[in-house]
Design an enzyme around this catalytic site. Structure first.
Site, short mmCIF file in Angstrom:
data_model
loop_
_atom_site.label_atom_id
_atom_site.label_comp_id
_atom_site.label_asym_id
_atom_site.label_seq_id
_atom_site.Cartn_x
_atom_site.Cartn_y
_atom_site.Cartn_z
CB CYS A 1 -0.95 -0.04 1.26
SG CYS A 1 -0.09 0.35 2.74
NE ARG B 1 -4.05 2.58 2.38
CZ ARG B 1 -4.16 3.73 1.37
NH1 ARG B 1 -5.21 3.46 0.54
NH2 ARG B 1 -3.06 4.57 1.12
#
Length: 348
Positions: free
Chosen positions: A88, A93
């Site tokens: 990410c 994330r």
């Protein structure tokens, strides 16, 4: 009571560490070594589509972690026989996504520090989607889907460009984003396929330009190839020229028979068919052993969705990538072509 609370905290921490242990963090160099393998790699960018479009790792496919169907979408796209490599922006994330995917049964490798760490290390990125294939001889072929009808094929140090065009919504700056081409192929003379400025930007001392006769007449340079021609380009690299034309009454004026070219490129045994602007012409039934096919679905100028299905069934490529489309809804193609790996990419 205090002992109970400590027990709950201990179990919670144990759960976190157990979840973490189910995937592997790699630093930039470790991650780079993994995804540079000659074997096909399943590389996933879990950022938003907007972030992805601004730049991503070559070969990455975008699956947004914020999509409520993220795990379902990834599970539908990949089996569990090989690992997933994910990243990410900064790592948060992707860590969450890695935990979820490992819980779903995948082996997952996560890029520590994410895209920021990758770019800070000076590693290469692209604004385009790149598909990677392996030849029968074990070499890697990279297919960069630039936009519309424009493609680059990289193989064994060669850069091969198809219909390079610097307009129509592309972000392409050929002078900085791509090397000088070894070979340039032009399918026909329409402005979304023939762009002399783009050709000039890609031309170096050793560049060879191939085009159809009408295109050569317009720009006054290059070697003419016609339907039925074939040519050995380099060791293990061959091109065959196939017909590309309209058949539907009233559409013949767009792409008359005998004018435009489609190209079949053979790279160490891997066969890539770039169809150019065409409908599902009868000659497609003569195509053999096509590994990767790029078929245009840009009605009314090229194929309708039904014609694309008909064409694919005529020669059954292993992988089909629809290209050269605008507002045509191609979402039904995977379900209509079982047994063919249909990859829907943004070639609008």
């Amino acid at each position: 009571m205090r002992q109970f609370i400590f027990s709950i905290m201990a179990f919670s921490l144990l759960g976190l560490f157990s979840c973490k242990a189910n995937y592997t963090d790699l630093d930039v160099n470790g991650f780079s070594a993994k995804i540079d393998s000659p074997d096909p790699v399943r590389l996933i960018d879990v950022r938003t589509p907007e972030e992805f479009s601004e730049g991503h790792l070559r070969g990455a496919v975008n699956h947004d972690w914020y999509d409520s169907l993220f795990v379902d979408n990834v599970s539908s796209a990949y089996d569990k026989s090989a690992p997933l490599y994910i990243y990410c922006r900064s790592g948060r994330r992707a860590s969450e996504a890695a935990a979820a995917l490992s819980k779903a049964g995948f082996e997952v490798f996560n890029l520590a520090g994410g895209y920021l760490a990758w770019t800070e290390a000076g590693k290469p990125v692209t604004k385009y989607e790149v598909e990677r294939f392996q030849t029968p001889g074990g070499k890697v072929v990279e297919l960069t889907l630039i936009k519309h009808g424009t493609l680059e094929v990289c193989y064994d140090g060669l850069s091969i460009q198809f219909d390079p065009v610097g307009e129509y919504g592309k972000s392409t700056d050929y002078a900085t984003e791509f090397p000088k081409a070894d070979y340039i192929f032009v399918t026909h003379e329409h402005g979304d396929h023939l762009d002399e400025a783009a050709i000039t930007a890609l031309t170096g001392d050793k560049t060879v330009l191939f085009l159809n006769r009408t295109s050569q007449g317009k720009i006054g340079k290059g070697e003419v190839l016609s339907n039925g021609d074939s040519k050995e380009l380099a060791k293990g690299v061959k091109v065959e020229v196939v017909p590309a034309y309209n058949t539907t009454p009233g559409r013949e004026k767009f792409h008359p028979k005998g004018n435009g070219n489609g190209y079949v490129l053979t790279l160490d045994g891997l066969r890539v068919y770039v169809a150019g602007d065409t409908e599902d012409v009868p000659e497609m039934a003569d195509l053999k052993d096509i590994d990767v096919a790029l078929l245009p679905v840009n009605q009314p100028y090229t194929m309708t969705v039904d014609q694309c299905v008909s064409a694919a069934l005529a020669f059954k490529p292993k992988v089909l990538i629809p290209y050269h489309f605008g507002q045509t809804d191609i979402s039904s193609l995977p379900a209509r072509l079982p047994g063919i790996d249909v990859r829907l990419r943004d070639m609008r």
